[in-house]
Design a protein around this motif. Structure first.
Motif, short mmCIF file in Angstrom:
data_model
loop_
_atom_site.label_atom_id
_atom_site.label_comp_id
_atom_site.label_asym_id
_atom_site.label_seq_id
_atom_site.Cartn_x
_atom_site.Cartn_y
_atom_site.Cartn_z
N GLY A 293 -5.98 -15.59 -0.71
CA GLY A 293 -4.56 -15.30 -0.69
C GLY A 293 -3.86 -15.56 -2.00
N VAL A 294 -4.61 -15.53 -3.09
CA VAL A 294 -4.04 -15.78 -4.41
C VAL A 294 -3.97 -14.46 -5.17
CG1 VAL A 294 -4.33 -16.99 -6.60
CG2 VAL A 294 -4.94 -18.12 -4.46
N GLY A 295 -2.76 -13.91 -5.30
CA GLY A 295 -2.56 -12.68 -6.04
C GLY A 295 -2.68 -11.42 -5.21
N LEU A 296 -2.83 -11.57 -3.90
CA LEU A 296 -2.99 -10.40 -3.05
C LEU A 296 -1.78 -9.48 -3.14
CD1 LEU A 296 -4.50 -10.41 0.50
CD2 LEU A 296 -2.41 -9.15 0.08
N LEU A 297 -0.58 -10.05 -3.06
CA LEU A 297 0.63 -9.23 -3.07
C LEU A 297 0.87 -8.61 -4.44
CD1 LEU A 297 3.09 -11.38 -0.93
CD2 LEU A 297 1.67 -9.45 -0.23
N CYS A 298 0.60 -9.36 -5.48
CA CYS A 298 0.79 -8.84 -6.84
C CYS A 298 -0.14 -7.66 -7.09
CB CYS A 298 0.54 -9.96 -7.84
SG CYS A 298 0.89 -9.49 -9.56
N ARG A 299 -1.38 -7.80 -6.66
CA ARG A 299 -2.33 -6.70 -6.86
C ARG A 299 -1.98 -5.50 -5.98
NH1 ARG A 299 -8.86 -7.42 -6.75
NH2 ARG A 299 -8.82 -6.58 -4.62
N LEU A 300 -1.51 -5.77 -4.76
CA LEU A 300 -1.08 -4.69 -3.88
C LEU A 300 0.04 -3.88 -4.53
CD1 LEU A 300 -1.34 -3.52 -0.89
CD2 LEU A 300 0.69 -4.90 -0.43
N ARG A 301 1.02 -4.58 -5.09
CA ARG A 301 2.14 -3.90 -5.76
C ARG A 301 1.65 -3.12 -6.97
NH1 ARG A 301 6.33 -8.06 -7.87
NH2 ARG A 301 4.60 -8.44 -9.31
N ASP A 302 0.76 -3.71 -7.75
CA ASP A 302 0.25 -3.03 -8.94
C ASP A 302 -0.54 -1.78 -8.56
OD1 ASP A 302 -0.31 -3.12 -11.91
OD2 ASP A 302 -2.36 -3.17 -11.13
N GLU A 303 -1.37 -1.88 -7.52
CA GLU A 303 -2.15 -0.72 -7.06
C GLU A 303 -1.24 0.37 -6.50
OE1 GLU A 303 -6.19 -3.17 -5.63
OE2 GLU A 303 -4.52 -2.80 -4.25
N PHE A 304 -0.21 -0.05 -5.78
CA PHE A 304 0.74 0.90 -5.20
C PHE A 304 1.47 1.67 -6.30
CE2 PHE A 304 4.78 2.15 -3.28
CZ PHE A 304 4.42 2.57 -2.01
N GLU A 305 1.97 0.94 -7.29
CA GLU A 305 2.72 1.58 -8.38
C GLU A 305 1.80 2.42 -9.27
OE1 GLU A 305 4.74 -1.75 -10.12
OE2 GLU A 305 6.39 -1.66 -8.66
N THR A 306 0.57 1.98 -9.45
CA THR A 306 -0.40 2.77 -10.22
C THR A 306 -0.71 4.07 -9.50
OG1 THR A 306 -1.40 0.80 -11.19
CG2 THR A 306 -2.71 2.80 -11.20
N ALA A 307 -0.90 3.98 -8.18
CA ALA A 307 -1.17 5.19 -7.39
C ALA A 307 0.00 6.16 -7.44
CB ALA A 307 -1.50 4.81 -5.95
N ARG A 309 2.04 6.54 -9.96
CA ARG A 309 2.04 7.19 -11.28
C ARG A 309 0.94 8.26 -11.36
NH1 ARG A 309 2.62 1.84 -13.00
NH2 ARG A 309 0.42 1.75 -13.63
N LEU A 310 -0.22 7.94 -10.81
CA LEU A 310 -1.35 8.87 -10.90
C LEU A 310 -1.21 10.04 -9.94
CD1 LEU A 310 -4.30 6.31 -11.21
CD2 LEU A 310 -3.21 7.64 -13.03
N ASP A 422 -4.90 -2.69 0.15
CA ASP A 422 -5.03 -1.93 -1.10
C ASP A 422 -3.79 -1.07 -1.26
OD1 ASP A 422 -5.87 0.82 -2.43
OD2 ASP A 422 -7.24 -0.72 -3.20
N GLY A 423 -3.18 -1.14 -2.43
CA GLY A 423 -1.92 -0.43 -2.63
C GLY A 423 -2.05 1.08 -2.53
N ALA A 424 -3.16 1.65 -3.01
CA ALA A 424 -3.36 3.10 -2.92
C ALA A 424 -3.50 3.53 -1.46
CB ALA A 424 -4.58 3.51 -3.73
N ASP A 425 -4.20 2.72 -0.66
CA ASP A 425 -4.34 3.03 0.76
C ASP A 425 -2.99 2.94 1.47
OD1 ASP A 425 -7.08 3.56 0.76
OD2 ASP A 425 -7.59 1.45 1.00
N LEU A 426 -2.18 1.97 1.07
CA LEU A 426 -0.85 1.84 1.66
C LEU A 426 0.00 3.06 1.35
CD1 LEU A 426 1.37 0.27 3.12
CD2 LEU A 426 1.86 -0.91 0.96
#
Length: 435
Positions: A293-307, A309-310, A422-426
């Motif tokens: 549970g360390v960094g899960l939300l930060c990585r989710l947000r980063d993956e979401f925003e990256t997806a 953009r792509l 996973d942000g892209a899956d979300l």
């Protein structure tokens, strides 16, 4: 302990050396194979002397010369991990001791097995190890391990774990470091017990073992409503959680300057309790304790925003109403994420689910039960409900209270879609793309 061979891969080293299915593996290099750790360690060598026994009871020795690390190609009958070692502690904060009665048996299992730590990343306390097993860990160079430290104050650790030998933690960790074995650490923090100056001491002690001590995760104690006759504990306040974050950040600055790593990482829960903004994605380095549970939300947000953009919006999103059912602690984060990045044509409403089953102090999404989900969404109108996949038993569509996903959907009359963390899956789920 012998291991029966049930399959030999065609064309493998074992097959070319005359090893057959039905043979029994007695030893490698004169050493019995106790478990998967032994098998992997002993077969990694470039020169092997393997003692076998065939179905008639005839023993023979096979010699194999290979490159270090090349697999033999054997499948053994035993998983070699049967009967995992169980926990010998009665920790004051143990979540399993706070479970309600009558749930499925597997939820009450308390493993504390260094082999599962090595192979699956499970945290262990090292209080149930006889000297011969500690010797085997060192001989096998078991690394990296995941270790529940909680405190390096021996007397306090005995009190917290309620185990007479819990005070030997630094002795064990120093032995690992002396033998160039690496380990990640976990500290479950309890207000007024192992935080404050005690946490400073723990971090200093563990930092003295770098680079073999790799990281330390700080996790707040989880409390359910089933704590009758257990040690009196309370959850962290927002002010106390903020203090933990500041204490960790100050230590991170020192470690960055000295060792080029932040070393200590508060879990997402501390930021949620404190209402403190999450760090940038780079602050989590390579997310070494993501499963904790360390960094899960930060990585989710980063993956979401990256997806985003792509794969920018192309007008293909299906117009519909979506409910995102989450734990109460993550709901503000999800609301902010959706408000910042609305999905055209999709009405998204974040619905925090209060945990009536375990108690309102349990706020994480992964501990939401089917009955709480159904009772609090009954009568709601939506085309789809999104939940995190962690609400369900791994590999199955069953909630913690044994309600099936199908039953929950039937009661609500709305499709429920589990979404991986996973942000892209979300983003795909929100747009109506199959996850």
């Amino acid at each position: 302990m012998s291991q029966r061979i049930v399959q030999v891969q065609s064309g493998s080293l074992a097959a070319r050396s005359g090893i057959h299915a039905g043979d029994t593996l007695i030893s490698i290099g004169g050493t019995p194979v106790l478990d998967l750790v032994d098998y992997q360690f002993l077969t990694a060598r470039p020169s092997l002397e393997i003692l076998l026994e065939d179905g008639n009871g005839t023993k023979r020795t096979v010699h194999i010369h290979k490159r270090t690390g090349d697999p033999l190609g054997l499948t053994l009958e035993s998983s070699l991990m049967s009967h995992p070692k169980t926990c010998a502690n009665h920790c004051m904060f143990c979540f399993i001791e706070q479970m309600p009665p009558g749930m499925r048996e597997s939820l009450y299992v308390r493993d504390d097995d260094w082999r599962l730590s090595l192979m699956a990343g499970n945290f262990v306390t090292l209080t149930n190890l006889p000297p011969c097993e500690m010797d085997r860990m060192v001989e096998r160079r078991a690394s990296p391990l995941y270790i529940s430290v909680h405190t390096t104050n021996g007397e306090l650790r005995k009190k917290m774990l309620r185990h007479i030998h819990a005070d030997r933690i630094m002795e064990f960790l120093k032995r690992f470091a002396d033998n160039h074995m690496s380990f990640h650490c976990q500290v479950v923090l309890c207000p007024g017990i192992n935080d404050g100056t005690e946490l400073d001491r723990t971090l200093q002690d563990l930092a003295s073992l770098t680079p073999h001590a790799l990281t330390v995760a700080l996790v707040p104690v989880g409390l359910t409503r089933f704590r009758e006759h257990l040690y009196p504990l309370r959850p962290y306040t927002a002010q106390e959680a903020e203090q933990i974050i500041r204490q960790a950040e100050a230590f991170q600055e020192v470690m960055l300057a000295r060792h080029k790593t932040r070393f200590v990482f508060p879990s997402d829960e501390f930021y949620q309790i404190a209402g403190h903004p999450l760090p940038d994605v780079d602050a989590y380095e390579d997310f070494p304790q993501f499963e904790n549970g360390v960094g899960l939300l930060c990585r989710l947000r980063d993956e979401f925003e990256t997806a985003l953009r792509l794969c920018p919006e192309d007008g293909s999103a299906r117009a519909r109403r979506v409910i995102m059912a989450t734990g109460t602690s993550v709901a503000p984060f999800m609301e902010e994420l959706i408000e910042k990045h609305p999905i055209p044509g999709v009405q998204v409403r974040v619905h925090p689910i209060i945990n009536r089953f375990f108690g309102e102090t349990v706020t994480v999404s992964g501990l939401i039960t089917g009955q709480d989900l159904v009772s609090q969404l009954l009568g709601q109108e939506a085309d789809e409900i999104l939940i995190t996949q962690s609400m369900l038993r791994e590999g199955e569509d069953i909630f913690l209270d044994d309600m099936t996903l199908e039953k929950a959907q039937e009661k609500l009359g709305i499709r429920i879609t589990p979404v991986p963390d996973d942000g892209a899956d979300l983003l795909d789920a929100l747009r109506g793309t199959e996850v």
